[in-house]
Design a protein around this motif. Sequence first.
Motif, mmCIF file in Angstrom:
data_model
loop_
_atom_site.group_PDB
_atom_site.id
_atom_site.type_symbol
_atom_site.label_atom_id
_atom_site.label_comp_id
_atom_site.label_asym_id
_atom_site.label_seq_id
_atom_site.Cartn_x
_atom_site.Cartn_y
_atom_site.Cartn_z
ATOM 1 N N LYS A 1 30.422 1.684 14.169
ATOM 2 C CA LYS A 1 31.636 0.902 13.986
ATOM 3 C C LYS A 1 31.340 -0.449 13.311
ATOM 4 O O LYS A 1 30.179 -0.820 13.149
ATOM 5 N N CYS B 1 33.918 3.108 24.079
ATOM 6 C CA CYS B 1 35.358 3.265 23.890
ATOM 7 C C CYS B 1 35.838 4.456 24.724
ATOM 8 O O CYS B 1 36.938 4.444 25.273
ATOM 9 N N THR B 2 34.990 5.472 24.823
ATOM 10 C CA THR B 2 35.312 6.631 25.659
ATOM 11 C C THR B 2 35.597 6.160 27.088
ATOM 12 O O THR B 2 36.586 6.562 27.709
ATOM 13 N N TYR C 1 37.211 15.247 10.962
ATOM 14 C CA TYR C 1 36.829 15.829 12.226
ATOM 15 C C TYR C 1 37.227 17.287 12.179
ATOM 16 O O TYR C 1 38.172 17.629 11.468
ATOM 17 N N SER D 1 35.841 0.365 20.095
ATOM 18 C CA SER D 1 34.469 0.884 20.155
ATOM 19 C C SER D 1 33.512 -0.072 19.464
ATOM 20 O O SER D 1 33.809 -0.600 18.389
ATOM 21 N N SER E 1 36.811 11.986 22.173
ATOM 22 C CA SER E 1 37.040 11.093 23.316
ATOM 23 C C SER E 1 38.512 10.815 23.561
ATOM 24 O O SER E 1 38.925 10.594 24.704
ATOM 25 N N THR E 2 39.304 10.810 22.496
ATOM 26 C CA THR E 2 40.736 10.542 22.637
ATOM 27 C C THR E 2 41.335 11.523 23.646
ATOM 28 O O THR E 2 42.143 11.141 24.496
ATOM 29 N N GLU F 1 25.793 1.146 22.021
ATOM 30 C CA GLU F 1 26.863 1.871 22.700
ATOM 31 C C GLU F 1 27.698 0.815 23.414
ATOM 32 O O GLU F 1 27.142 -0.039 24.105
ATOM 33 N N THR G 1 41.222 13.678 15.350
ATOM 34 C CA THR G 1 40.630 12.501 15.978
ATOM 35 C C THR G 1 39.302 12.879 16.596
ATOM 36 O O THR G 1 38.935 14.061 16.644
ATOM 37 N N GLN H 1 38.446 2.244 15.871
ATOM 38 C CA GLN H 1 38.088 1.857 14.497
ATOM 39 C C GLN H 1 38.856 0.623 14.031
ATOM 40 O O GLN H 1 38.737 0.232 12.880
ATOM 41 N N ASP I 1 44.201 4.165 20.717
ATOM 42 C CA ASP I 1 42.796 4.392 20.405
ATOM 43 C C ASP I 1 42.519 3.565 19.161
ATOM 44 O O ASP I 1 42.749 4.010 18.027
ATOM 45 N N VAL J 1 46.107 6.978 17.326
ATOM 46 C CA VAL J 1 44.745 6.673 16.869
ATOM 47 C C VAL J 1 44.870 5.995 15.506
ATOM 48 O O VAL J 1 45.470 6.556 14.593
HETATM 49 C C1 PLP Z 1 34.132 6.092 17.732
HETATM 50 C C2 PLP Z 1 35.404 6.585 18.267
HETATM 51 C C3 PLP Z 1 35.603 6.824 19.633
HETATM 52 C C4 PLP Z 1 34.506 6.760 20.651
HETATM 53 O O1 PLP Z 1 33.836 5.565 20.723
HETATM 54 P P1 PLP Z 1 32.578 5.408 21.693
HETATM 55 O O2 PLP Z 1 32.414 3.932 21.789
HETATM 56 O O3 PLP Z 1 31.429 6.084 21.020
HETATM 57 O O4 PLP Z 1 32.912 6.029 22.996
HETATM 58 C C5 PLP Z 1 36.857 7.207 20.059
HETATM 59 N N1 PLP Z 1 37.884 7.375 19.201
HETATM 60 C C6 PLP Z 1 37.722 7.184 17.878
HETATM 61 C C7 PLP Z 1 38.887 7.380 16.967
HETATM 62 C C8 PLP Z 1 36.485 6.798 17.365
HETATM 63 O O5 PLP Z 1 36.331 6.629 16.043
#
Ligand code: PLP
Length: 377
Positions: free
Chosen positions: A181, A55-56, A320, A176, A83-84, A187, A80, A155, A152, A126
Amino acid sequence: MINFNVPPYTGKELDYIRECVEAQKICGDGAYTKKCNSWLEEKTGASKCLLTTSCTHATEMAALLADIKEGDEVIMPSYTFVSTADAFVLRGAVPVFVDIRPDTMNIDEQKIEAAVTAKTKAIVPVHYAGVSCEMDTIMDIAKRHSLIVIEDAAQGVMSSYKGKALGAIGDMGCYSFHETKNYSMGEGGALILRDERYIEDAEIIREKGTDRSRFFRGQVDKYTWVDKGSSYLPSDMNAAYLYAQLELADEINERRLEIWNTYYRELGELKDAGKIELPVIPEGCDHNAHMFYIKAADFEERTKLITFLKENGILSVFHYIPLHSAPAGKRFGRFSGEDEYTTKESERLTRLPMYYSLTEEENMYIIKKVKEFYGFS
Ligand SMILES: *Cc1c(COP(=O)(O)O)cnc(C)c1O
């Protein structure tokens, strides 16, 4: 010990991986990647869905497609995963953090407009715990200020807002498939494109800046370097693992909702007594039971609760650390307005074990122990 998370496994995963291996097709964009892309397109109604390595990475692609540049501002919650923000910071942009709503822990749509400046380029809602942000309001603000919306929806696979799939409401969405998840490939992730204007560029960015995707469709007779890009496509073996779960997505979703509803129902007593708070699902939001969290009175009580559960063989975790209070968040971003809820609410939230294979007995045992902590039986 009851784990906090167990990755989903439905039974067909190894057969599908074996098929890839025996067919000697293990690189990206093979048969299983295509099946996953089509499944996602059908489920979301988006013009195009592209499986990615995370997701990143999907968010990095979105930042490139949105042409985010040095000094641009991107509005997002501080509550959050990193990665966001990271995906935009890599392009030199400034994350502008907006407070959350205490009920859903999502960005407070009423506080977004005050954060908009002449430099604002995008809003990144998000969908925390797979529960939608107030998208009508957010899309309206974006339209009035000509901003791009990148969801984002890490989830939010299988969740919806007023009947629309999360990830396919904004201009772009990111999913993701990390092992934590609802649906997993170890991954992995996906980029969701609502309409067609980004498709060609997205395919190029994902394939190292080449038009290889068009070449494979027979649209060009050789492929070449046409723009900037990177490598964002996962191995077909990972896609094979994921596809076994997408085929059973409804079953997985139902089981998760069953667990979630049991927690909600059985802990209602504690909520009614004013001991804890439970998640709020606003009208129009259909969620996917990604997460079940409870809120203790404060930080101290949460710490004691987590310790008590651990002593009783239950792993409960919090998250977080708000991004604006983290070292990188301080360096790269800024908070718009006042932090009324972000820090306070994040400090009292803890997540209970929530996964497809959690048994009914485990579900009830966890509930019993939470009640016991609060002096209820
Ligand atoms: C898990 C998650 C990500 C990152 O996902 P990856 O697939 O590990 O890169 C980004 N944003 C949120 C809100 C997440 O829960």
